[in-house]
Design an enzyme around this catalytic site. Sequence first.
Site, PDB file in Angstrom:
ATOM      1  N   HIS A  22       0.813  -1.225   0.000  1.00 49.68           N
ATOM      2  CA  HIS A  22       0.000   0.000   0.000  1.00 49.68           C
ATOM      3  C   HIS A  22       0.847   1.275   0.000  1.00 49.68           C
ATOM      4  O   HIS A  22       0.335   2.351   0.272  1.00 49.68           O
ATOM      5  CB  HIS A  22      -1.004   0.013   1.163  1.00 49.68           C
ATOM      6  CG  HIS A  22      -2.071  -1.040   0.996  1.00 49.68           C
ATOM      7  ND1 HIS A  22      -3.174  -0.841   0.201  1.00 49.68           N
ATOM      8  CD2 HIS A  22      -2.172  -2.307   1.469  1.00 49.68           C
ATOM      9  CE1 HIS A  22      -3.917  -1.943   0.222  1.00 49.68           C
ATOM     10  NE2 HIS A  22      -3.320  -2.847   0.977  1.00 49.68           N
ATOM     11  N   ASP A  34       2.700   1.948  -2.842  1.00 46.27           N
ATOM     12  CA  ASP A  34       2.922   2.369  -4.243  1.00 46.27           C
ATOM     13  C   ASP A  34       2.082   3.597  -4.607  1.00 46.27           C
ATOM     14  O   ASP A  34       2.602   4.575  -5.131  1.00 46.27           O
ATOM     15  CB  ASP A  34       2.772   1.207  -5.255  1.00 46.27           C
ATOM     16  CG  ASP A  34       1.428   0.514  -5.286  1.00 46.27           C
ATOM     17  OD1 ASP A  34       0.564   0.790  -4.416  1.00 46.27           O
ATOM     18  OD2 ASP A  34       1.222  -0.327  -6.192  1.00 46.27           O
ATOM     19  N   GLY A  44      -4.046 -13.113  -4.724  1.00 51.21           N
ATOM     20  CA  GLY A  44      -3.352 -11.848  -4.501  1.00 51.21           C
ATOM     21  C   GLY A  44      -1.879 -11.914  -4.860  1.00 51.21           C
ATOM     22  O   GLY A  44      -1.068 -11.178  -4.312  1.00 51.21           O
ATOM     23  N   LEU A  45      -1.518 -12.806  -5.779  1.00 46.70           N
ATOM     24  CA  LEU A  45      -0.117 -12.884  -6.222  1.00 46.70           C
ATOM     25  C   LEU A  45       0.047 -12.258  -7.607  1.00 46.70           C
ATOM     26  O   LEU A  45       0.968 -12.589  -8.344  1.00 46.70           O
ATOM     27  CB  LEU A  45       0.370 -14.344  -6.215  1.00 46.70           C
ATOM     28  CG  LEU A  45       0.359 -15.030  -4.850  1.00 46.70           C
ATOM     29  CD1 LEU A  45       0.811 -16.485  -4.954  1.00 46.70           C
ATOM     30  CD2 LEU A  45       1.246 -14.293  -3.838  1.00 46.70           C
ATOM     31  N   SER A  46      -0.877 -11.390  -7.971  1.00 49.65           N
ATOM     32  CA  SER A  46      -0.782 -10.597  -9.207  1.00 49.65           C
ATOM     33  C   SER A  46      -0.986 -11.385 -10.486  1.00 49.65           C
ATOM     34  O   SER A  46      -0.280 -11.172 -11.476  1.00 49.65           O
ATOM     35  CB  SER A  46       0.576  -9.894  -9.304  1.00 49.65           C
ATOM     36  OG  SER A  46       0.620  -8.840  -8.429  1.00 49.65           O
ATOM     37  N   SER A  47      -1.961 -12.272 -10.477  1.00 52.49           N
ATOM     38  CA  SER A  47      -2.235 -12.986 -11.726  1.00 52.49           C
ATOM     39  C   SER A  47      -2.748 -12.018 -12.798  1.00 52.49           C
ATOM     40  O   SER A  47      -2.476 -12.224 -13.995  1.00 52.49           O
ATOM     41  CB  SER A  47      -3.214 -14.131 -11.509  1.00 52.49           C
ATOM     42  OG  SER A  47      -4.356 -13.660 -10.858  1.00 52.49           O
ATOM     43  N   GLU A  92      -5.201  -1.356 -16.727  1.00 50.11           N
ATOM     44  CA  GLU A  92      -5.955  -1.825 -15.554  1.00 50.11           C
ATOM     45  C   GLU A  92      -6.767  -0.677 -14.945  1.00 50.11           C
ATOM     46  O   GLU A  92      -7.920  -0.848 -14.562  1.00 50.11           O
ATOM     47  CB  GLU A  92      -5.002  -2.447 -14.528  1.00 50.11           C
ATOM     48  CG  GLU A  92      -5.771  -3.156 -13.443  1.00 50.11           C
ATOM     49  CD  GLU A  92      -5.056  -4.331 -12.811  1.00 50.11           C
ATOM     50  OE1 GLU A  92      -4.106  -4.865 -13.418  1.00 50.11           O
ATOM     51  OE2 GLU A  92      -5.467  -4.712 -11.711  1.00 50.11           O
ATOM     52  N   ASP A 123       2.635  -3.993  -8.974  1.00 51.82           N
ATOM     53  CA  ASP A 123       2.503  -5.344  -9.515  1.00 51.82           C
ATOM     54  C   ASP A 123       3.085  -5.433 -10.920  1.00 51.82           C
ATOM     55  O   ASP A 123       3.860  -6.344 -11.234  1.00 51.82           O
ATOM     56  CB  ASP A 123       1.020  -5.763  -9.556  1.00 51.82           C
ATOM     57  CG  ASP A 123       0.388  -5.718  -8.180  1.00 51.82           C
ATOM     58  OD1 ASP A 123       1.132  -5.647  -7.190  1.00 51.82           O
ATOM     59  OD2 ASP A 123      -0.850  -5.734  -8.114  1.00 51.82           O
ATOM     60  N   TYR A 149     -10.024  -1.388  -0.851  1.00 50.18           N
ATOM     61  CA  TYR A 149      -8.824  -0.839  -1.490  1.00 50.18           C
ATOM     62  C   TYR A 149      -9.088   0.603  -1.930  1.00 50.18           C
ATOM     63  O   TYR A 149      -8.319   1.511  -1.638  1.00 50.18           O
ATOM     64  CB  TYR A 149      -8.439  -1.714  -2.692  1.00 50.18           C
ATOM     65  CG  TYR A 149      -7.126  -1.333  -3.351  1.00 50.18           C
ATOM     66  CD1 TYR A 149      -5.915  -1.834  -2.867  1.00 50.18           C
ATOM     67  CD2 TYR A 149      -7.086  -0.490  -4.454  1.00 50.18           C
ATOM     68  CE1 TYR A 149      -4.706  -1.490  -3.469  1.00 50.18           C
ATOM     69  CE2 TYR A 149      -5.887  -0.140  -5.055  1.00 50.18           C
ATOM     70  CZ  TYR A 149      -4.702  -0.652  -4.562  1.00 50.18           C
ATOM     71  OH  TYR A 149      -3.513  -0.302  -5.159  1.00 50.18           O
TER      72      TYR A 149
HETATM   73  C1  GLA Z   1      -2.661  -4.497  -5.112  1.00 52.29           C
HETATM   74  C2  GLA Z   1      -2.409  -3.376  -6.112  1.00 52.29           C
HETATM   75  C3  GLA Z   1      -0.995  -2.811  -5.962  1.00 52.29           C
HETATM   76  C4  GLA Z   1      -0.668  -2.472  -4.513  1.00 52.29           C
HETATM   77  C5  GLA Z   1      -1.041  -3.627  -3.597  1.00 52.29           C
HETATM   78  C6  GLA Z   1      -0.855  -3.289  -2.139  1.00 52.29           C
HETATM   79  O1  GLA Z   1      -1.869  -5.597  -5.416  1.00 52.29           O
HETATM   80  O2  GLA Z   1      -2.596  -3.842  -7.415  1.00 52.29           O
HETATM   81  O3  GLA Z   1      -0.840  -1.695  -6.805  1.00 52.29           O
HETATM   82  O4  GLA Z   1      -1.290  -1.287  -4.125  1.00 52.29           O
HETATM   83  O5  GLA Z   1      -2.369  -4.057  -3.799  1.00 52.29           O
HETATM   84  O6  GLA Z   1       0.489  -3.126  -1.859  1.00 52.29           O
END
Ligand code: GLA
Length: 393
Positions: free
Chosen positions: A33, A35, A131-134, A168, A180, A230
């Site tokens: 959080h 970024d 939450g691993l950025s798929s 996005e 991410d 978020y």
């Molecule tokens: C998600 C968002 C990121 C970042 C994280 C928290 O993954 O896509 O940009 O803000 O949450 O660190």
Amino acid sequence: MDSLREKFSRVYGAGGETEIFFAPGRVCFLGDHLDYNGGTVLTFALPMGVYATVRYRNDGVLRLFSERGGNNVVEHRLGQNVETAWARYPAGVYEYLLGQDRPCEGGMACAGYNVSGADVYYHSTLPIGAGLSSSAALEIVTAFALLYPIYGEQIDKSEIARLCKRVENRFVGVNCGIMDQFSVALGREGHLLILDCSDESYTFSEAGLEGWVWVAMNTNVPRALRESKYNERRAECETALNALREKNPSLRAPAHADKAMLDAAELSPNVRKRAEYVVEEQARVVECIAALKRGDVQTIGRLMNESHAGLQTLYEVTGRHLDALCSAAQKAPGAVGARMTGAGFGGCAIALVAAEAQTEFIRSVGESYLQATGMNADFYVVRPSAGVRRVDE
Ligand code: GLA
């Protein structure tokens, strides 16, 4: 098991040349959080990610198939609506690479490319919704694959990261920061990424943590509330910045504030808590960068634990399952530190663990988590891996 090329042929028919690309997922081990608050994040790319097997076309048609997206091939032409939710990510990338009227910051990944369409088959080795950025992996692998015939290995990865973030934010409609996409695009084997999100400058730290392993831990809790909370956090941080600027007009971002500024500002209790987390986390990141240089694992672990506490009590993005998992992990044999990773509200956590204790660590945390929540956690021992790339299979 069938090869990716065989699977591709089953959907799209045989013949023609195919290329395979891969983009990893990521974990953040400090600085979540930060970024979108102009702070610095510490991340690395994972061994797991999204594969795209691609056959290029010359008729401007993009055809998309995902093993997890039902049995349909989604066909997309420039400017068309995209009704299938998952396909909005890759179709958005295509739109933004090609669209003449799209916002463009100049440079390579900008408007008007000679990108000419493709048949794409997606295969993912990332756990779903963890939450691993798929989604960043899906965007980045698509951008890289579509630009590859034009730029080959010269593709500017920072630029595709920025383009995919815009996709996005504006095309898919998710208000994410840059962490991410950058981590997924730029990851480097055996290295940790230090990304300053205020100007997108970055360096790498050699992982150099011999004898220690990273263990990603999945709560297996679906990410209910994640998006609405978020957005709420982002709004609260914007409120904090506006209030802080009354006395510090040149302040660029919440992460650049300090405690004295927070004390001097008029902030509602919740907004104060969010800003306090941001300021403290940024200080932890700075301390951690120094600890990484010294190979000081104990300090890194302590900072991770403190970070989780901040995310739990000040930023309030953890929840019962993440708290149970991290609390078990922090006490388990061989652990030096553990914290949630990513946006929070379910999803994954990350622990730093003595290599020789990893089996016992996993057994012990799994058992405590089951006892506390009635659910099974999943564990992945992961090492910092390379970012987006072309692969042979
Ligand atoms: C998600 C968002 C990121 C970042 C994280 C928290 O993954 O896509 O940009 O803000 O949450 O660190």
